[in-house]
Design a protein around this motif. Structure first.
Motif, PDB file in Angstrom:
ATOM      1  N   LEU A 610       0.834  -1.204   0.000  1.00  0.00           N
ATOM      2  CA  LEU A 610       0.000   0.000   0.000  1.00  0.00           C
ATOM      3  C   LEU A 610       0.863   1.246   0.000  1.00  0.00           C
ATOM      4  N   LEU A 611       2.072   1.147  -0.619  1.00  0.00           N
ATOM      5  CA  LEU A 611       3.010   2.253  -0.460  1.00  0.00           C
ATOM      6  C   LEU A 611       2.585   3.518  -1.177  1.00  0.00           C
ATOM      7  N   ARG A 612       1.625   3.412  -2.093  1.00  0.00           N
ATOM      8  CA  ARG A 612       1.157   4.636  -2.757  1.00  0.00           C
ATOM      9  C   ARG A 612      -0.306   4.877  -2.479  1.00  0.00           C
ATOM     10  N   THR A 613      -0.707   4.655  -1.256  1.00  0.00           N
ATOM     11  CA  THR A 613      -2.112   4.897  -0.910  1.00  0.00           C
ATOM     12  C   THR A 613      -2.434   6.368  -1.117  1.00  0.00           C
ATOM     13  N   PHE A 614      -1.464   7.231  -0.771  1.00  0.00           N
ATOM     14  CA  PHE A 614      -1.713   8.673  -0.879  1.00  0.00           C
ATOM     15  C   PHE A 614      -0.990   9.236  -2.100  1.00  0.00           C
ATOM     16  N   PRO A 615      -1.526  10.326  -2.642  1.00  0.00           N
ATOM     17  CA  PRO A 615      -1.010  10.845  -3.922  1.00  0.00           C
ATOM     18  C   PRO A 615       0.418  11.373  -3.816  1.00  0.00           C
ATOM     19  N   PRO A 616       1.139  11.422  -4.937  1.00  0.00           N
ATOM     20  CA  PRO A 616       2.543  11.846  -4.909  1.00  0.00           C
ATOM     21  C   PRO A 616       2.680  13.321  -4.544  1.00  0.00           C
ATOM     22  N   ASP A 617       3.855  13.663  -4.004  1.00  0.00           N
ATOM     23  CA  ASP A 617       4.141  15.040  -3.614  1.00  0.00           C
ATOM     24  C   ASP A 617       4.955  15.685  -4.728  1.00  0.00           C
ATOM     25  N   LEU A 618       4.293  16.536  -5.534  1.00  0.00           N
ATOM     26  CA  LEU A 618       4.958  17.073  -6.723  1.00  0.00           C
ATOM     27  C   LEU A 618       6.123  17.998  -6.385  1.00  0.00           C
ATOM     28  N   ASN A 619       6.154  18.527  -5.157  1.00  0.00           N
ATOM     29  CA  ASN A 619       7.291  19.393  -4.808  1.00  0.00           C
ATOM     30  C   ASN A 619       8.595  18.611  -4.818  1.00  0.00           C
ATOM     31  N   PHE A 620       8.512  17.293  -4.624  1.00  0.00           N
ATOM     32  CA  PHE A 620       9.729  16.484  -4.608  1.00  0.00           C
ATOM     33  C   PHE A 620       9.721  15.458  -5.736  1.00  0.00           C
ATOM     34  N   LEU A 621       8.987  15.769  -6.805  1.00  0.00           N
ATOM     35  CA  LEU A 621       8.927  14.818  -7.908  1.00  0.00           C
ATOM     36  C   LEU A 621       9.004  15.593  -9.216  1.00  0.00           C
ATOM     37  N   PRO A 622      10.215  15.978  -9.627  1.00  0.00           N
ATOM     38  CA  PRO A 622      10.314  16.751 -10.871  1.00  0.00           C
ATOM     39  C   PRO A 622       9.817  15.897 -12.033  1.00  0.00           C
ATOM     40  N   VAL A 623       8.845  16.411 -12.800  1.00  0.00           N
ATOM     41  CA  VAL A 623       8.339  15.693 -13.967  1.00  0.00           C
ATOM     42  C   VAL A 623       8.526  16.605 -15.171  1.00  0.00           C
ATOM     43  N   ASP A 624       9.039  16.052 -16.276  1.00  0.00           N
ATOM     44  CA  ASP A 624       9.286  16.892 -17.450  1.00  0.00           C
ATOM     45  C   ASP A 624       7.991  17.526 -17.925  1.00  0.00           C
ATOM     46  N   GLY A 625       8.082  18.806 -18.224  1.00  0.00           N
ATOM     47  CA  GLY A 625       6.932  19.485 -18.818  1.00  0.00           C
ATOM     48  C   GLY A 625       5.821  19.817 -17.838  1.00  0.00           C
ATOM     49  N   VAL A 626       6.076  19.641 -16.521  1.00  0.00           N
ATOM     50  CA  VAL A 626       5.034  20.011 -15.556  1.00  0.00           C
ATOM     51  C   VAL A 626       5.492  21.250 -14.797  1.00  0.00           C
ATOM     52  N   GLU A 627       4.710  22.308 -14.893  1.00  0.00           N
ATOM     53  CA  GLU A 627       5.036  23.554 -14.192  1.00  0.00           C
ATOM     54  C   GLU A 627       4.295  23.582 -12.863  1.00  0.00           C
ATOM     55  N   LEU A 628       5.005  23.793 -11.776  1.00  0.00           N
ATOM     56  CA  LEU A 628       4.312  23.951 -10.490  1.00  0.00           C
ATOM     57  C   LEU A 628       3.826  25.393 -10.354  1.00  0.00           C
ATOM     58  N   SER A 629       2.994  25.631  -9.343  1.00  0.00           N
ATOM     59  CA  SER A 629       2.456  26.980  -9.162  1.00  0.00           C
ATOM     60  C   SER A 629       3.591  27.940  -8.789  1.00  0.00           C
ATOM     61  N   PRO A 630       3.391  29.247  -9.071  1.00  0.00           N
ATOM     62  CA  PRO A 630       4.469  30.224  -8.816  1.00  0.00           C
ATOM     63  C   PRO A 630       4.966  30.181  -7.366  1.00  0.00           C
ATOM     64  N   GLU A 631       4.050  30.002  -6.382  1.00  0.00           N
ATOM     65  CA  GLU A 631       4.558  30.043  -4.992  1.00  0.00           C
ATOM     66  C   GLU A 631       5.502  28.877  -4.696  1.00  0.00           C
ATOM     67  N   CYS A 632       5.282  27.731  -5.366  1.00  0.00           N
ATOM     68  CA  CYS A 632       6.218  26.612  -5.191  1.00  0.00           C
ATOM     69  C   CYS A 632       7.547  26.932  -5.866  1.00  0.00           C
ATOM     70  N   GLN A 633       7.466  27.492  -7.087  1.00  0.00           N
ATOM     71  CA  GLN A 633       8.702  27.777  -7.822  1.00  0.00           C
ATOM     72  C   GLN A 633       9.552  28.801  -7.084  1.00  0.00           C
ATOM     73  N   ARG A 634       8.876  29.792  -6.483  1.00  0.00           N
ATOM     74  CA  ARG A 634       9.631  30.793  -5.726  1.00  0.00           C
ATOM     75  C   ARG A 634      10.490  30.141  -4.656  1.00  0.00           C
ATOM     76  N   LEU A 635       9.973  29.056  -4.048  1.00  0.00           N
ATOM     77  CA  LEU A 635      10.714  28.407  -2.963  1.00  0.00           C
ATOM     78  C   LEU A 635      11.686  27.356  -3.494  1.00  0.00           C
ATOM     79  N   GLY A 636      11.845  27.313  -4.824  1.00  0.00           N
ATOM     80  CA  GLY A 636      12.835  26.376  -5.368  1.00  0.00           C
ATOM     81  C   GLY A 636      12.296  24.981  -5.621  1.00  0.00           C
ATOM     82  N   PHE A 637      10.963  24.805  -5.649  1.00  0.00           N
ATOM     83  CA  PHE A 637      10.419  23.479  -5.970  1.00  0.00           C
ATOM     84  C   PHE A 637      10.149  23.431  -7.474  1.00  0.00           C
TER      85      PHE A 637
END
Length: 1372
Positions: A610-637
């Motif tokens: 059940l290791l993926r019962t909960f959804p992935p944390d995109l702040n620690f999962l760089p995916v090509d072509g996926v832009e995080l929200s500006p407030e995350c990017q400001r903090l270096g995510f």
């Protein structure tokens, strides 16, 4: 000691013997037997049960309100019978045992005969008997029969204790029990962390039991003899942090020796011809008088035989002293045994039961003294027979853990008694399983278990021991290659455990998870799991009928699984979705693809991985072509993480959904308002509803911003809130507030969480109308779209856990849906950094979160859904906060936590390369590199060992140091600190510019002793308790002799007592609303239910007792408050640890109640102990220290130690000023307290100065008219008069010399009552005059306040203790 009979498999639902030690709980008078506190149904006979109609109303209320889902409690109709069942009254029976006077014993009809056995084995005069039966009128009673089922057993019946013949098993049990009695005061089991023993030191500071001594002491005489001066290291400003006082020496532990040796004889087992004479086994005993004897255990009892060490002669000696009990035999041959054994048992039964009852899970101590290793036959035998789950006590040898875990889940749960029985069985099996799994994991790592695949290399091996499957946390067969290799394999077990925790919290009938325990030991991570029947016989490919075994390449599904998992989808917010398999067919799932469904040979539907019962944390999962929200990017995510399994916590999901729900309500309400304005002419019943929903949204919005964690709790109440008339809002808000802090994992156990709720609710039948109206439908649709709900007609947010999983493909037609889901995940990641992190910092600023050490900081993060990998982000956020000076304490704890976690990561791999013989040398070398100022720490092997080792190595043709196993010795301090800094950078993205421990300590003002405690607790190291000189530059601080042990660090599921918890919450809510008596009754009831499920010892029972004590105190019952708080302290020491932050707080509460009971010296000792512990775990600079010092200062003021009192109060003033700001009301109060001491010293000028400061604050904050300001101004006048009078007198003396007529000055020693008032104020306790009229006013006031708070209008300053509602009874 607990005899081992409680290891009966819990799958037999009605044989959970109570803990024998409960028996001695509160004996009423010497003649009568002890009153059982946890009898079959958990209430002692003298507890006032809520009676008749009252009880009915409570049960109904708690069940219906709290338990959002009907199915779990079978509706209200069960309440009638529930109450009846709880109400069985106890009765008294007479017990007649050979050789003792008959005595009375209070029993309850639900108890089993077994439990009377336990009480007799614990009583001072019958404790030496184990092999007996109980007879009523000549009939032997069945051990497992409930008392109510026995014919003719009634009030006053006489039960005879009849000695039975021994068998080998009974003889072993007898010897083991006698050994336990002899060791009952010996703390070595607690130091060694075995048999669920743990340490407790309270009795040293209270000189035994508080209850009795309180009554004996004369009130007045105590004043003179108090020595109040604390040891130097406790005084404010002291820099030394000694370690030795952590474990004060207990005089009771100087063991009274009863025997020198008691061990199995080498002549065992008896030869055939002796077996036929009834010989069962032989013992070898050396008495204190140096008499060596050989004893035969036969079917008729124990007697001396004529064997010696080297000749076997089994004939009875002359005289042979045949006795049924070993104790009787030894008392005849050894006078010293007789005398010491009697004294020992006297002492044993005088100890508080909570000092000796076993805890449910093992607690390990990170320090221990040097304990002499004594000979112990039972311990030796236990070590060498594998003792799988105590086979000598259980028919059928080893326990089938899986069967027990699953059978207990299947027990019925229709009404309260059934649920209690079920939860008790589940809890018992879980704690037994955790203990067995821990033993097994240690055996695996220590190399005592044969692998099931011995041919493979070590890291790939798997093991089975005691019906438990063990695997190591390494990436075998490149299973996790895509996901981060070993790092992923190390993270997966804890993720899996969180999944198991979540699914077992939802508790769906028919869906089964595996018993799972994760153990970290000696650098290895071991996962222990119960075994699915039949899984070992077949290949995995055949057995998996749901999910995927190759991360989504091949996927299968199964109707029954979908149906079962669909039930978990709402509470766990998991969206049902489709994926493509390798043939491009669409497969429907309701979990992540890794989640596998296997039907066992027992026909049960299991889910695992059940290791993926909960959804992935995109702040620690760089995916090509996926832009995080500006407030995350400001903090270096997004940031690169070690592995790709980083997922969001369940608490975050709950908080995020809660947050979205508020947005949804606000939007819908606004649009409906406009809509309503547009068609005001048409009268429907919509407006009424919308108004409520709007106020609700407002009130909820207010709470969310203030504390998201608090509102997680209200999920279950939401369904009821929406469409009622606003009355239950206040209720829920307070429940929520009180619920935080009880337990970080609590919210995983809630039965329902928010599901489709639409604002114009169709929840209760009568208002179905509004949704037919097309406009309202459109409103809802818009609001749903805006918040990302998966349904268009109701609010419902769920996550698809497979988004961004490598290798998972989705069908074309769900492309829109997948886009939505991706957006939702980005929003959740942004919510964490832009909302939850600031919330945490804000809570730290207004002191609603007050972590004291690493563990409590981690808990605060987790409660708000923040993973520890965000620690660096949180620290950076604090650095940028304008009020950063007021966060210094949290910042320091955060840095300590970050450094010790980095060190732990390094230590893990460091230990894996160490061979067992060098373990203590390697650990001490690591600690030297980590903490010692000695620049060139060298791993030193003592010279003689070195020589012999070299010789051996030559023989094995190995060059010294040639093996990999001495690589550890080359570690240097500078290298270690470089590694820590780079680990901090790569894991936490935090820059530590430090090259040595001294630089770190200097830069962040840390304490080395705190670092030592944190690293030891995190890695399981146990060190010798002595003073370590960390700062010497000439020799290292640690030698290998200082490392005593290395313990496992264990993670497991904590099963919950749900009904008890609901009672507890309702009690808290009642108390918050000012209904103290009702609250008190509910909490007493909760205590009974907790005892029933958990046994006598548990963290939740601890918080129950604490609240009960607080209520007793407020309702004026000081002795009762003292007794409950004493239990809370003992339990906190035993269950959480002797220096856990909670324990420190319990000590402070206990000190207050001691003071109120006129036990001043005890109160001081307790406060000094609390201060010492706090200095050790977090140092002096912490807001909680101000409260502690104000307490100490006040008590010292009360005993007229003015100078000492000032030192503490002035320190409190400094700390309060720093953390609450110079204009805070806390600071004003501090000034006032200091002024009063100066007044007592007749230094009026200083007193005036301080009181003026206080007055100014009151005037500015509260205005001239407020009573506080008036009080202060009165006191200023009084001080001025005193000062003037003093000055006059002085002038008179100067003028007229010695014959001046001196006006008598009023020097007032403070009265105890005024000191107590001040103590109550600083501890946030306010007494409520309990006349009916006042109560009415108070309730009205409370409700008005709550409404104010909800409308966001409560502008009153948060610091004012006398105004704050929550502080009537701060519920910690």
């Amino acid at each position: 000691m607990v005899s081992k009979t409680d290891d009966i498999p819990a799958s037999v639902p009605n044989c959970n013997p109570a803990d024998p030690a409960d028996g001695a709980q509160d004996g009423k008078g010497a003649g009568k037997a002890p009153l059982k506190e946890s009898c079959g149904c958990g209430h002692s006979a003298d507890t006032a049960m809520v009676n008749g109609d009252r009880a009915h109303e409570h049960t109904e209320e708690t069940d219906s309100k709290q338990d959002g889902n009907g199915e779990a409690d079978g509706g209200e109709e069960s309440n009638e019978q529930e109450v009846i069942v709880i109400q069985d009254t106890g009765f008294t029976v007479k017990i007649q045992a050979p050789g003792t006077e008959p005595f009375d014993l209070q029993v309850s009809p639900q108890e089993m005969v077994q439990e009377i056995h336990q009480v007799l084995m614990d009583r001072e005069d019958t404790c030496h008997r184990t092999c007996f039966s109980l007879q009523l009128d000549g009939n032997v009673l069945d051990n497992f029969a409930e008392l109510k089922s026995i014919e003719g057993l009634q009030e006053g019946s006489v039960l005879k204790v009849v000695e039975e013949p021994y068998t080998v098993r009974e003889a072993r049990i007898h010897v083991r029990h006698i050994r336990d009695l002899l060791k009952s005061l010996d703390p070595s089991d607690a130091y060694n962390g075995v048999d669920c023993n743990s340490l407790s030191f309270l009795s040293i500071f209270t000189d035994g039991d508080l209850g009795e001594t309180g009554k004996r002491k004369k009130k007045g005489s105590e004043m003179e003899q108090i020595d109040c001066t604390p040891p130097e290291h406790i005084l404010p400003g002291s820099k030394e942090r000694p370690l030795v006082p952590l474990q004060p020496q207990n005089k009771d532990w100087k063991p009274m020796q009863c025997l020198k040796v008691l061990t199995m004889s080498g002549w065992n087992p008896p030869p055939g011809n002796r077996k036929m004479h009834g010989d069962l086994m032989y013992l070898y005993i050396v008495t204190v008088e140096e008499r060596h004897v050989s004893v035969t255990a036969s079917t008729r009892g124990f007697y001396l035989n004529q064997s010696t060490t080297y000749t076997f002669n089994p004939k009875p000696a002359n005289p042979s002293f045949l006795s049924h009990s070993l104790v009787e035999l030894l008392s005849q041959i050894s006078p010293a045994f007789k005398k010491n054994f009697t004294a020992l048992q006297k002492k044993r039964v005088q100890r508080h039961p909570f000092e000796r009852i076993a805890t449910p899970f093992q607690v390990y101590s990170w320090t221990a003294p040097q304990v002499d290793h004594a000979m112990d036959c039972v311990r030796a035998e236990d070590a060498y027979t594998s003792r799988l789950g105590y086979e000598e006590h259980i028919p059928g040898q080893t326990r089938d853990w899986n069967e027990e875990l699953q059978t207990t889940r299947e027990l019925p749960r229709k009404n309260l008694p059934e649920r209690l029985l079920r939860e008790r069985a589940i809890f018992k099996v879980h704690s037994d399983f955790a203990a067995a799994a821990t033993r097994g994991a240690m055996a695996v790592i220590d190399g005592n278990v044969m692998a099931i695949n011995p041919g493979e290399e070590t890291r790939m091996q798997m093991f089975i021991w005691n019906n438990i499957f063990f695997s190591l946390g390494f990436d075998v067969r490149d299973h996790y290659r895509e996901l981060g290799g070993d790092a992923a394999a190390h993270a997966a077990p804890t993720n899996d455990l969180n999944g198991v925790r979540a699914y077992s919290g939802v508790d769906v009938e028919g869906l089964y998870t595996l018993g799972t325990v994760v153990v970290d030991y000696r650098g290895y991570r071991v996962t222990a799991q119960s075994i699915i029947p039949g899984i070992l016989e077949r290949e995995q490919e055949q057995s998996v009928i749901y999910g995927s075994i190759d991360f989504g390449k091949t996927v299968v599904s199964h109707g029954k699984y979908l149906e079962l998992l669909e039930k978990t989808s709402r509470p766990l917010k998991i969206q049902r979705h489709s994926v493509l398999n390798e043939k491009n067919d669409t497969v429907e799932l309701c979990s992540s693809v890794e989640c596998k469904g296997i039907i066992g040979n027992d026909g049960r539907h299991y889910i695992l991985d059940l290791l993926r019962t909960f959804p992935p944390d995109l702040n620690f999962l760089p995916v090509d072509g996926v832009e995080l929200s500006p407030e995350c990017q400001r903090l270096g995510f997004p940031r690169q993480h070690r592995h790709r399994l980083a997922c969001l916590r369940q608490e975050l999901i709950e908080a995020f959904v809660e947050h979205r729900y508020l947005l949804f309500m606000k939007m819908a309400a606004l649009q409906l308002m406009q809509h309503k304005a547009n068609r005001d002419s048409i009268k429907t019943d919509t407006p009424a509803i919308t108004e409520t929903s709007e106020t609700l949204a407002e009130s909820k919005a207010d709470t969310t911003q203030t504390d998201t964690a608090q509102t997680n709790a209200t999920d279950s109440s939401k369904a009821t809130d929406i469409s009622t008339d606003g009355t239950s809002q206040t209720d829920n808000a307070s429940t929520a507030a009180s619920q935080t802090g009880t337990d970080s994992e609590e919210n995983s156990s809630k039965p329902t969480t928010n599901g489709p709720v639409d604002p114009t609710a169709t929840q209760n039948g009568e208002c179905k109308g509004p949704l037919e109206d097309p406009k309202s439908r459109e409103v809802v649709l818009n609001a749903c779209k805006a918040v990302g709900s998966i349904s268009d007609t109701a609010f419902d947010i769920r996550f698809n856990p497979d988004i961004f999983s490598p290798g998972v493909r989705f069908p074309e037609e769900s492309a829109d849906d997948i886009q939505k889901q991706k957006q939702l995940l980005k929003d959740a990641a942004a919510f964490l950094v832009s909302c939850q992190v600031p919330t945490l910092v804000k809570d730290c600023l207004d002191h609603s979160a007050l972590p004291m050490d690493g563990a409590s900081l981690t808990e605060a993060l987790h409660q708000r859904g923040i993973n520890v990998r965000y620690l660096g982000t949180v620290l950076e956020f604090m650095e940028k906060t304008p009020a950063k000076a007021q966060l210094e304490h949290i910042y320091r704890i955060g840095i300590t936590e970050l450094i010790t976690r980095c060190a732990k990561h390094i230590f893990k791999t460091y230990l894996q390369g160490v061979e067992l013989s060098a373990l203590s040398a390697a650990v001490s070398h690591f600690l030297n590199c980590f903490l010692s100022s000695f620049p060139d720490a060298v791993a030193h092997l003592p010279p003689d060992e070195l020589v012999s080792r070299r010789k051996n190595r030559k023989r094995r043709n190995r060059v010294p140091g040639g093996g990999d196993n001495t690589a550890w010795a080359s570690l240097t301090p500078s290298e270690l600190w470089k590694n820590i800094a780079s680990e901090a950078q790569s894991y936490y993205h935090f820059t530590l510019q430090c090259e040595s421990v001294d630089q770190v300590v200097e830069k962040f003002s840390l304490q080395k002793i705190t670092l030592l405690r944190e690293i030891s607790v995190k890695t399981g190291i146990q060190i010798l308790i002595k003073e370590y000189n960390f700062d010497s530059r000439h020799k290292p601080a640690f030698t290998e002799e200082d490392i005593l042990n290395i313990f496992p660090v264990v993670k497991h599921v904590n099963p919950k007592a749900t009904d008890a918890f609901h009672f507890f919450q309702s009690g808290q809510a009642k108390v918050q609303q000012g209904f103290l008596k009702e609250g008190c009754e509910l909490i007493n009831e909760a205590l009974n239910l907790f005892n029933n499920v958990y046994g006598a010892m548990h963290v939740e029972i601890c918080s129950c007792l604490r609240l009960l004590a607080r209520l007793n105190y407020i309702l004026g019952d000081h002795p009762e408050a003292l007794s409950n708080q004493q239990k809370a302290v003992l339990m906190s020491e035993r269950v959480l640890g002797i220096e856990h932050p909670n324990t420190i707080q319990e000590y402070m509460h206990l000190a207050l109640y001691c003071f109120a009971n006129n036990q001043l010296s005890t109160a001081l000792k307790l406060l000094y102990r609390a201060r010492y512990l706090m200095l050790l775990i977090c140092g002096e600079d912490h807001p909680e220290m101000a409260l502690l010092d104000s307490n100490i200062g006040l008590v010292l003021h009360g005993v007229m130690e003015y100078d000492l009192s000032l030192r503490f109060l002035e320190n409190a003033l400094t700390i309060n000023t720093k953390y609450h700001g110079p204009r805070s009301l806390k600071v004003a109060l501090s000034h006032h307290l200091v002024a009063r001491v100066y007044e007592s010293k007749a230094e009026f000028r200083s007193a005036l100065q301080h009181e003026k400061e206080g007055y100014t604050i009151y005037k500015n904050q509260m205005g001239e008219a407020h009573e506080k300001t008036k009080e202060s101004s009165e006191y200023l006048k009084y001080l001025t008069q005193q000062a003037v009078a003093l000055q006059r007198t002085m002038n008179e003396i100067y003028k007229n010399g010695s014959n001046a007529s001196i006006m008598p000055l009023k020097f007032t020693a403070p009265s105890m009552a005024t000191i107590l008032d001040q103590l109550n104020i600083i501890n946030g306790i306010i007494f409520i005059p309990l006349s009916p009229k006042d109560l009415e006013n108070l309730k009205a006031e409370v409700q008005r306040r709550q409404q104010l708070q909800e409308l966001g209008k409560s502008e009153e300053p948060a610091e004012d203790r006398s105004l704050e509602l929550e502080d009537k009874i701060p519920i910690d």
